[in-house]
Design a protein around this motif. Structure first.
Motif: not given
Length: 341
Positions: A43-62
């Motif tokens: 999801p686009y939200r996870s893409v943005l969160d990977a940079f602004w509010s990283f929580d270590g989730s699978r999607d953000q790690l990818i």
């Protein structure tokens, strides 16, 4: 009359700077698309969160450990190959020349295959450093062969030396792969040219060579304009032709060798992009080189995105995509120009 010419030159400079800005914007957009889209839907939200509010989730790690490094590698590899191709075409005064003609690709490939054969390793780090060493040895060998006899480093001698070295290294590479099935299985994907599985640490190891090579290449633009006029003309204009050619060869090896070391031998980028850059800005290498760097980055980003969706069940190597589009372009150049500039 002088005022009119000066105004026209000013407009040309303005248009070219605007062109650079447009290309830079397209590269940024392509990099964003490369990070956002892939076989795994995020999801686009996870893409943005990977940079602004990283929580270590699978999607953000990818996003942070796979797609972001892959996009950065595509930018640097594409730009490096394209600039190396520009320098090779200027040095040889041959519009069909590219880093492949200099033996850099197969020099790097042979060294990586030997490392796999002797060490039995599948480490990308070992592949990268052995490939960079192989590219340097290959470039030095071509330089030595081209320097033999009278009138060292003429365009014809460089092309002949590079072609001969390329054929020799290609034959040795294929011979080792045929004799050792394990090396063939290990190297098959790397030899096709791929960005899959590369991480940021691998890029960090070759990045200094790429950055130094690009900076030196951009500073050589004015000198390459003179060299492209021919050796006699360049000497008449005060250029130290031999030393300029040696410097150019070193930069080609640094750029193309680093690119092949990290991504494998990706073809046609170094051949096609210089022609597109010349079509856009003419024959001035002070502009051709930066345009080529951005065009190469854009081309490889687009090819890498396409490689993910051509066969959804399994990504194909990006080198296959560039070859698919590059082969018709090569045929067009052969028919149109017959291999001369």
């Amino acid at each position: 009359m002088y005022h009119t010419g000066h105004a026209a030159e000013g407009r040309t400079l303005k248009v070219r700077f605007i062109g650079l800005a447009v290309l830079l914007t397209l590269v940024v957009v392509a990099a964003i698309l490369s990070i956002a889209f892939g076989i795994v839907r995020i999801p686009y939200r996870s893409v943005l969160d990977a940079f602004w509010s990283f929580d270590g989730s699978r999607d953000q790690l990818i996003i942070r450990t796979v797609r972001l490094p892959r996009a950065l590698i595509a930018v640097m590899v594409g730009g490096s190959l394209a600039v190396a191709g520009c320098l090779m075409q200027a040095l040889s005064r041959n519009s069909l020349a590219g880093p492949e003609l200099f033996g850099v690709n197969y020099g790097a490939a042979l060294a990586a295959v030997i490392a796999s054969f002797l060490l039995g390793s599948t480490s990308l780090t070992i592949f990268a450093w052995s490939a960079l060493l192989g590219a340097a040895i290959s470039g030095a060998s071509v330089f030595l062969l081209g320097s033999l006899g009278r009138d060292p480093l003429t365009p014809v001698k460089l092309v002949l030396a590079g072609s001969t070295m390329n054929l020799l290294l290609a034959s040795l590479t294929q011979g080792i792969l045929i004799l050792n099935e394990q090396s063939l299985d290990t190297m098959r994907f790397w030899l096709a040219g791929s960005l899959t599985g590369r991480d940021i640490h691998l890029l960090e190891q070759v990045l200094p060579f790429m950055i130094i090579g690009l900076i030196v290449a951009f500073s050589m633009g004015g000198h390459m304009n003179v060299i492209n006029l021919g050796d006699d003309m360049a000497r008449g204009l005060g250029q130290r032709v031999f030393f300029m050619k040696v410097g150019c060869i070193i930069v080609i090896v640094m750029l193309a060798g680093s690119a092949v070391a990290i991504a494998g031998p990706i073809g046609f980028v170094g051949l096609a992009v210089p022609h597109i850059a010349r079509f856009l800005v003419g024959t001035d290498y002070r502009w051709i080189l930066p345009y080529a760097a951005l065009l190469g980055a854009l081309l490889l980003l687009a090819a890498d995105i396409a490689a993910r969706f051509v066969h959804p069940a399994q990504e194909i190597p990006v080198g296959v995509v560039t070859a698919f589009f590059g082969a018709p372009f090569l045929i067009y150049l052969v028919v149109r120009k017959g291999g001369t500039t």
